[in-house]
Enzyme design. Structure first.
Site, short mmCIF file in Angstrom:
data_model
loop_
_atom_site.label_atom_id
_atom_site.label_comp_id
_atom_site.label_asym_id
_atom_site.label_seq_id
_atom_site.Cartn_x
_atom_site.Cartn_y
_atom_site.Cartn_z
N HIS A 1 -10.94 25.86 -21.81
CA HIS A 1 -10.60 25.40 -20.35
C HIS A 1 -10.83 26.65 -19.45
CE1 HIS A 1 -7.69 23.67 -23.50
NE2 HIS A 1 -7.58 22.66 -22.57
N ASP B 1 -8.90 29.58 -20.27
CA ASP B 1 -8.91 30.28 -21.40
C ASP B 1 -9.91 31.53 -21.10
OD1 ASP B 1 -7.41 28.31 -22.52
OD2 ASP B 1 -9.27 27.19 -23.52
N MET C 1 -18.61 22.11 -24.75
CA MET C 1 -17.65 21.30 -23.79
C MET C 1 -16.83 22.18 -22.97
SD MET C 1 -14.29 20.78 -24.43
CE MET C 1 -13.47 20.31 -25.62
N GLU D 1 -9.41 12.14 -23.23
CA GLU D 1 -8.77 12.13 -24.43
C GLU D 1 -7.20 11.94 -24.34
OE1 GLU D 1 -8.67 16.48 -25.89
OE2 GLU D 1 -7.19 15.98 -27.44
N LYS E 1 -3.30 11.16 -25.72
CA LYS E 1 -2.38 11.76 -26.66
C LYS E 1 -0.95 11.05 -26.23
CE LYS E 1 -0.44 16.54 -27.69
NZ LYS E 1 -0.66 18.05 -27.56
N GLU F 1 -8.52 12.29 -30.93
CA GLU F 1 -8.23 13.34 -31.70
C GLU F 1 -7.32 12.93 -32.88
OE1 GLU F 1 -6.84 17.03 -30.10
OE2 GLU F 1 -5.13 17.02 -31.65
N HIS G 1 -3.69 13.04 -32.67
CA HIS G 1 -2.87 12.40 -31.46
C HIS G 1 -2.66 10.59 -31.87
CE1 HIS G 1 -4.40 15.42 -28.42
NE2 HIS G 1 -3.69 15.71 -29.28
N ASP H 1 -12.36 15.34 -31.48
CA ASP H 1 -11.42 16.35 -31.79
C ASP H 1 -10.94 16.03 -33.23
OD1 ASP H 1 -11.82 17.46 -29.23
OD2 ASP H 1 -9.66 17.39 -28.71
N ASP I 1 3.31 18.47 -32.87
CA ASP I 1 2.12 18.36 -32.77
C ASP I 1 1.65 19.50 -33.59
OD1 ASP I 1 -0.39 18.28 -31.79
OD2 ASP I 1 0.33 19.10 -29.84
N ASP J 1 -1.65 20.19 -35.40
CA ASP J 1 -2.93 20.66 -35.05
C ASP J 1 -3.52 21.55 -36.25
OD1 ASP J 1 -3.31 19.81 -32.54
OD2 ASP J 1 -2.83 21.32 -31.37
N ASP K 1 -9.98 20.84 -33.14
CA ASP K 1 -9.11 20.97 -32.16
C ASP K 1 -7.79 21.35 -33.13
OD1 ASP K 1 -7.92 21.68 -29.84
OD2 ASP K 1 -7.76 19.67 -29.12
C1 GLT Z 1 -4.34 20.89 -25.96
C2 GLT Z 1 -4.33 19.46 -26.34
C3 GLT Z 1 -5.51 19.18 -27.21
C4 GLT Z 1 -6.54 19.08 -26.08
C5 GLT Z 1 -7.21 20.34 -25.36
C6 GLT Z 1 -7.93 19.93 -24.35
S1 GLT Z 1 -5.68 21.28 -24.98
O1 GLT Z 1 -4.12 21.72 -26.93
O2 GLT Z 1 -3.12 19.18 -27.22
O3 GLT Z 1 -5.55 18.02 -27.86
O4 GLT Z 1 -7.78 18.61 -26.47
O5 GLT Z 1 -7.54 20.11 -23.14
MN MN Z 2 -7.46 17.73 -28.53
MN MN Z 3 -3.92 18.25 -30.25
#
Ligand code: GLT
Ligand code: MN
Ligand code: MN
Length: 386
Positions: free
Chosen positions: A56, A59, A90, A183, A185, A219, A222, A247, A257, A259, A289
């Site tokens: 980002h 970042d 990306m 993306e 979520k 993702e 998500h 992702d 969440d 990850d 991700d």
């Molecule tokens: C954030 C989100 C991710 C996205 C990122 C991109 S930032 O962590 O939960 O799934 O991919 O903006």
């Molecule tokens: Mn993501």
């Molecule tokens: Mn995520």
């Protein structure tokens, strides 16, 4: 292949925010020191075989940095890319961290905030393009509401579309040539999020000015948060020609969440996904991700990065084994009955008449075997290495 060592050809990428995650969560302080962007690139170089790093805008360059500071950070970052051979894959923009975006960015009720969101995105697009990014990800983190009294959700979609049309035109105008990946979520960080799933995004994209330049970035976590089948979401994106980015991570169904590291929670779902991607020759970036457990130190973060890539390659090898397995092939031959003389084909009055007049023995059809228990058990045994 059996060493499962990644190479650039695998197109594995990580984000500055993923391996650089210091272990902060909503309840606790960071557990690892913050690394500079250049230090994160060096860590990825140590993991080995990583093609790209993603970021980002903030970042890389803090939101309040002056031009002098920004140039110094960029210089160090470029030097790290050169010494590791890692490139930028990306780019994306942070439209969720700053308080100005508390009521959304492109869908904010305030036209000034909407303008600022597009302004910030254009600057971020220039920055990532300058460093070599060719995919632009759009995660609408704050595009939503807590109460539907706050915003007309139809109006919100129009605002969202106006912003994306504008930004795609900007990319064309500037010669950035980004491919855009939306993306979804479903349930974080707003109470309700617009465009919460891959299906919503695909329907939305069809209404854009340049739908050919906009795809999706699914993702794992998500779709799993929403209790959905991720492999099916990715399949729909592939089928629509819209899988521009992916992702990879993992997530327990119904939890916060997480990850987690790719393949760490549900290797069978991960296998189905990898087999789909490989069978359909997905050739874009594979971005992890995810972040290491909060308990990890720097060495363990390197292991987290290596494990993410290694799991993908192991599952890719399992997919090859699955496709080559004689019992699987035999079972696929039993369950797929495509040699019928009754093929649907395209519609004509004659074919419809013929189909209506055909004698079709439903009792016989219903008696044909579908040994899915045997097929699934064999699949498990291949996965378990038996
Ligand atoms: C954030 C989100 C991710 C996205 C990122 C991109 S930032 O962590 O939960 O799934 O991919 O903006
Ligand atoms: Mn993501
Ligand atoms: Mn995520």
């Amino acid at each position: 292949m059996t060493a499962f060592n990644p190479s650039f050809a695998d197109k594995f990428t990580f984000g500055l925010w993923t391996v650089g995650n210091p272990g902060r969560d909503p309840f606790g302080q960071p557990t690892r020191p913050l690394l500079s962007p250049a230090e994160i690139v060096d860590l990825l170089g140590e993991a080995g075989g990583v093609l790209g790093v993603n970021f980002h805008d903030n970042d890389l360059i803090p939101i309040d940095a002056n031009p002098h500071e920004a140039n110094a950070i960029k210089r160090e970052f470029r030097a790290a890319l050169e010494r590791t051979g890692i490139r930028v894959g990306m780019g994306t923009v942070n439209l969720f961290g700053d308080p100005v975006f508390k009521d959304g960015a492109y869908t904010s009720n305030d036209a000034d905030v909407r303008a600022y969101a597009v302004h910030k995105t254009m600057h971020a697009m220039d920055l990532a393009a300058e460093l070599g990014a060719d995919i632009w990800v759009m995660w609408g983190g704050r595009e939503g509401c807590e109460t539907d009294a706050a915003k007309d959700p139809v109006e919100a979609l129009s605002r969202y579309r106006d912003a994306i049309n504008y930004l795609v035109n900007y990319s064309i105008d500037k010669g950035h040539n980004y491919k855009f990946a939306m993306e979804p979520k479903p349930n974080e960080p707003r109470g309700h999020i617009y465009l919460p799933t891959i299906g919503h995004c695909l329907a939305f994209i069809a209404t854009l000015e340049h739908p050919e330049l906009v795809g999706v970035n699914p993702e794992v976590a998500h779709e799993h948060m929403a209790g959905l089948n991720f492999t099916h979401a990715v399949a729909m994106a592939l089928w629509a020609g819209k899988l521009f980015h992916i992702d990879l991570n993992d997530q327990e169904f119904g939890r916060y969440d997480q990850d987690f590291r790719f393949g760490s929670v549900n290797p069978k779902h991960a296998f189905n996904l990898v087999r789909l991607l490989e069978d359909h020759s997905y050739s874009g970036y594979k971005h992890f991700d995810s972040h290491a457990y909060r308990t990890s130190d720097r060495d363990d973060v390197v292991e987290f990065a290596r494990g993410s890539m290694r799991s993908y390659l192991i599952l890719k090898d399992k997919a090859r084994q699955w496709n080559a397995d004689p019992m699987i092939q035999e079972l696929l031959g039993v369950i797929n009955r495509d040699n019928s003389s009754h093929q649907l084909g395209s519609y004509s009055t004659e074919s419809a008449t013929a189909l209506k007049e055909a004698s079709l023995d439903r009792t016989e059809f219903a008696s044909r075997p579908l040994p899915y228990e045997k097929l699934d058990q064999r699949t498990n045994e291949i996965l378990l290495g038996v």
